[in-house]
Motif scaffolding. Structure first.
Motif, PDB file in Angstrom:
ATOM      1  N   ALA A  29      -0.372  -6.172  -8.402  1.00 30.22           N
ATOM      2  CA  ALA A  29      -1.486  -6.160  -7.454  1.00 30.22           C
ATOM      3  C   ALA A  29      -0.974  -5.973  -6.033  1.00 30.22           C
ATOM      4  N   ALA A  30       0.102  -6.671  -5.674  1.00 30.73           N
ATOM      5  CA  ALA A  30       0.678  -6.537  -4.333  1.00 30.73           C
ATOM      6  C   ALA A  30       1.125  -5.101  -4.089  1.00 30.73           C
ATOM      7  N   ALA A  31       1.721  -4.471  -5.081  1.00 29.30           N
ATOM      8  CA  ALA A  31       2.181  -3.093  -4.936  1.00 29.30           C
ATOM      9  C   ALA A  31       0.999  -2.144  -4.714  1.00 29.30           C
ATOM     10  N   ARG A  32      -0.075  -2.324  -5.493  1.00 24.53           N
ATOM     11  CA  ARG A  32      -1.272  -1.479  -5.318  1.00 24.53           C
ATOM     12  C   ARG A  32      -1.865  -1.646  -3.935  1.00 24.53           C
ATOM     13  N   LEU A  33      -1.972  -2.889  -3.513  1.00 24.20           N
ATOM     14  CA  LEU A  33      -2.554  -3.174  -2.199  1.00 24.20           C
ATOM     15  C   LEU A  33      -1.693  -2.600  -1.081  1.00 24.20           C
ATOM     16  N   ALA A  34      -0.398  -2.856  -1.140  1.00 32.04           N
ATOM     17  CA  ALA A  34       0.510  -2.363  -0.100  1.00 32.04           C
ATOM     18  C   ALA A  34       0.537  -0.840  -0.069  1.00 32.04           C
ATOM     19  N   GLU A  35       0.506  -0.209  -1.235  1.00 28.43           N
ATOM     20  CA  GLU A  35       0.501   1.253  -1.313  1.00 28.43           C
ATOM     21  C   GLU A  35      -0.727   1.841  -0.616  1.00 28.43           C
ATOM     22  N   CYS A  36      -1.794   1.091  -0.607  1.00 27.06           N
ATOM     23  CA  CYS A  36      -3.029   1.522   0.053  1.00 27.06           C
ATOM     24  C   CYS A  36      -3.046   1.136   1.539  1.00 27.06           C
ATOM     25  N   GLY A  37      -2.003   0.458   1.999  1.00 26.08           N
ATOM     26  CA  GLY A  37      -1.928   0.061   3.406  1.00 26.08           C
ATOM     27  C   GLY A  37      -2.537  -1.289   3.708  1.00 26.08           C
ATOM     28  N   THR A  39      -2.502  -5.286   3.950  1.00 24.74           N
ATOM     29  CA  THR A  39      -1.507  -6.339   4.153  1.00 24.74           C
ATOM     30  C   THR A  39      -1.945  -7.622   3.449  1.00 24.74           C
ATOM     31  N   ALA A  40      -0.992  -8.501   3.266  1.00 22.32           N
ATOM     32  CA  ALA A  40      -1.301  -9.812   2.681  1.00 22.32           C
ATOM     33  C   ALA A  40      -2.297 -10.563   3.562  1.00 22.32           C
ATOM     34  N   GLU A  41      -2.173 -10.409   4.857  1.00 17.85           N
ATOM     35  CA  GLU A  41      -3.088 -11.083   5.784  1.00 17.85           C
ATOM     36  C   GLU A  41      -4.521 -10.598   5.587  1.00 17.85           C
ATOM     37  N   GLN A  42      -4.700  -9.295   5.327  1.00 19.13           N
ATOM     38  CA  GLN A  42      -6.043  -8.771   5.086  1.00 19.13           C
ATOM     39  C   GLN A  42      -6.632  -9.375   3.816  1.00 19.13           C
ATOM     40  N   VAL A  43      -5.816  -9.518   2.791  1.00 21.30           N
ATOM     41  CA  VAL A  43      -6.293 -10.116   1.546  1.00 21.30           C
ATOM     42  C   VAL A  43      -6.706 -11.555   1.803  1.00 21.30           C
ATOM     43  N   VAL A  44      -5.881 -12.303   2.504  1.00 23.57           N
ATOM     44  CA  VAL A  44      -6.205 -13.696   2.820  1.00 23.57           C
ATOM     45  C   VAL A  44      -7.523 -13.770   3.584  1.00 23.57           C
ATOM     46  N   GLN A  45      -7.713 -12.872   4.534  1.00 24.37           N
ATOM     47  CA  GLN A  45      -8.938 -12.860   5.342  1.00 24.37           C
ATOM     48  C   GLN A  45     -10.172 -12.574   4.477  1.00 24.37           C
ATOM     49  N   GLY A  61     -25.643   0.183   5.815  1.00 21.72           N
ATOM     50  CA  GLY A  61     -26.244   1.498   6.007  1.00 21.72           C
ATOM     51  C   GLY A  61     -25.388   2.433   6.838  1.00 21.72           C
ATOM     52  N   ASP A  62     -24.293   1.937   7.378  1.00 18.94           N
ATOM     53  CA  ASP A  62     -23.370   2.759   8.166  1.00 18.94           C
ATOM     54  C   ASP A  62     -22.585   3.657   7.206  1.00 18.94           C
ATOM     55  N   PRO A  63     -22.613   4.979   7.423  1.00 18.87           N
ATOM     56  CA  PRO A  63     -21.881   5.880   6.520  1.00 18.87           C
ATOM     57  C   PRO A  63     -20.369   5.634   6.507  1.00 18.87           C
ATOM     58  N   GLN A  64     -19.827   5.092   7.558  1.00 22.91           N
ATOM     59  CA  GLN A  64     -18.386   4.805   7.645  1.00 22.91           C
ATOM     60  C   GLN A  64     -18.085   3.316   7.468  1.00 22.91           C
ATOM     61  N   TRP A  65     -18.914   2.627   6.748  1.00 20.96           N
ATOM     62  CA  TRP A  65     -18.773   1.183   6.631  1.00 20.96           C
ATOM     63  C   TRP A  65     -17.423   0.751   6.075  1.00 20.96           C
ATOM     64  N   ALA A  66     -16.813   1.552   5.225  1.00 20.88           N
ATOM     65  CA  ALA A  66     -15.548   1.167   4.590  1.00 20.88           C
ATOM     66  C   ALA A  66     -14.338   1.426   5.474  1.00 20.88           C
ATOM     67  N   ASP A  67     -14.496   2.220   6.520  1.00 19.49           N
ATOM     68  CA  ASP A  67     -13.354   2.624   7.355  1.00 19.49           C
ATOM     69  C   ASP A  67     -12.610   1.448   7.967  1.00 19.49           C
ATOM     70  N   ARG A  68     -13.330   0.454   8.424  1.00 20.27           N
ATOM     71  CA  ARG A  68     -12.650  -0.673   9.094  1.00 20.27           C
ATOM     72  C   ARG A  68     -11.800  -1.503   8.144  1.00 20.27           C
ATOM     73  N   PHE A  69     -12.013  -1.332   6.835  1.00 23.41           N
ATOM     74  CA  PHE A  69     -11.203  -2.031   5.832  1.00 23.41           C
ATOM     75  C   PHE A  69     -10.073  -1.155   5.296  1.00 23.41           C
ATOM     76  N   GLY A  70     -10.072   0.120   5.693  1.00 23.62           N
ATOM     77  CA  GLY A  70      -9.050   1.046   5.221  1.00 23.62           C
ATOM     78  C   GLY A  70      -9.582   2.123   4.297  1.00 23.62           C
ATOM     79  N   GLY A  71     -10.897   2.208   4.167  1.00 26.62           N
ATOM     80  CA  GLY A  71     -11.511   3.230   3.335  1.00 26.62           C
ATOM     81  C   GLY A  71     -11.999   2.679   2.004  1.00 26.62           C
ATOM     82  N   PRO A  72     -12.670   3.535   1.239  1.00 25.11           N
ATOM     83  CA  PRO A  72     -13.259   3.084  -0.029  1.00 25.11           C
ATOM     84  C   PRO A  72     -12.251   2.548  -1.046  1.00 25.11           C
ATOM     85  N   LEU A  73     -11.073   3.144  -1.135  1.00 25.33           N
ATOM     86  CA  LEU A  73     -10.078   2.631  -2.079  1.00 25.33           C
ATOM     87  C   LEU A  73      -9.637   1.226  -1.683  1.00 25.33           C
TER      88      LEU A  73
END
Length: 145
Positions: A29-37, A39-45, A61-73
């Protein structure tokens, strides 16, 4: 100190993914998360608010709602960790319930316990026999100082 200036330490991922007790599953799981950019801190948050922020953003309703988290993936991976944590907590609660029902059966009949719990007599036996596997988290992420 738990952080290194060049990135997350293994300890950080172990803390962020403590709800995944198997080391291999945690490492994958850590490898998948890190590969997507992510961080552990983001997961904790994300786990700290139980995924509330992810949910609110997805419903904004914002079309770019996922961007602030790093995108849909990234969002899909973060939401999966919320799900993994809730599954862990459900298993932990089931283990506690099994222990309590087992103790009740030492003093009361299965019929009495079933009536008190609002389940069938057979379900009481099923609950008491449930697997009490672990290890489990001692504290939920949001109760830590």
């Amino acid at each position: 100190m738990r952080r290194q200036p060049r990135g997350d330490t293994t300890l950080d991922w172990d803390v962020a993914l403590a709800h995944r007790p198997q080391p291999q599953a945690r490492a994958e799981a850590a490898a998948r998360l890190a590969e997507c950019g992510i961080t552990a801190e983001q997961v904790v948050q994300v786990l700290a608010d139980g995924g509330d922020d992810l949910f609110a953003a997805s419903r904004s309703g914002d079309p770019q709602w996922a961007d602030r988290f790093g995108g849909p993936l990234a969002v899909a991976l973060l939401a999966a960790e919320v799900g993994a944590l809730t599954a862990h907590l459900t298993s932990r609660a089931a283990a506690v319930r099994a222990t309590a029902v087992d103790a009740l059966l030492e003093e009361f009949s299965a019929v009495s316990v079933a009536a008190a719990l609002g389940v069938s007599r057979q379900k009481v036996y099923d609950i008491a026999r449930a697997q009490r596997m672990g290890p489990f988290l001692d504290h939920v992420p949001w109760s830590r100082p």
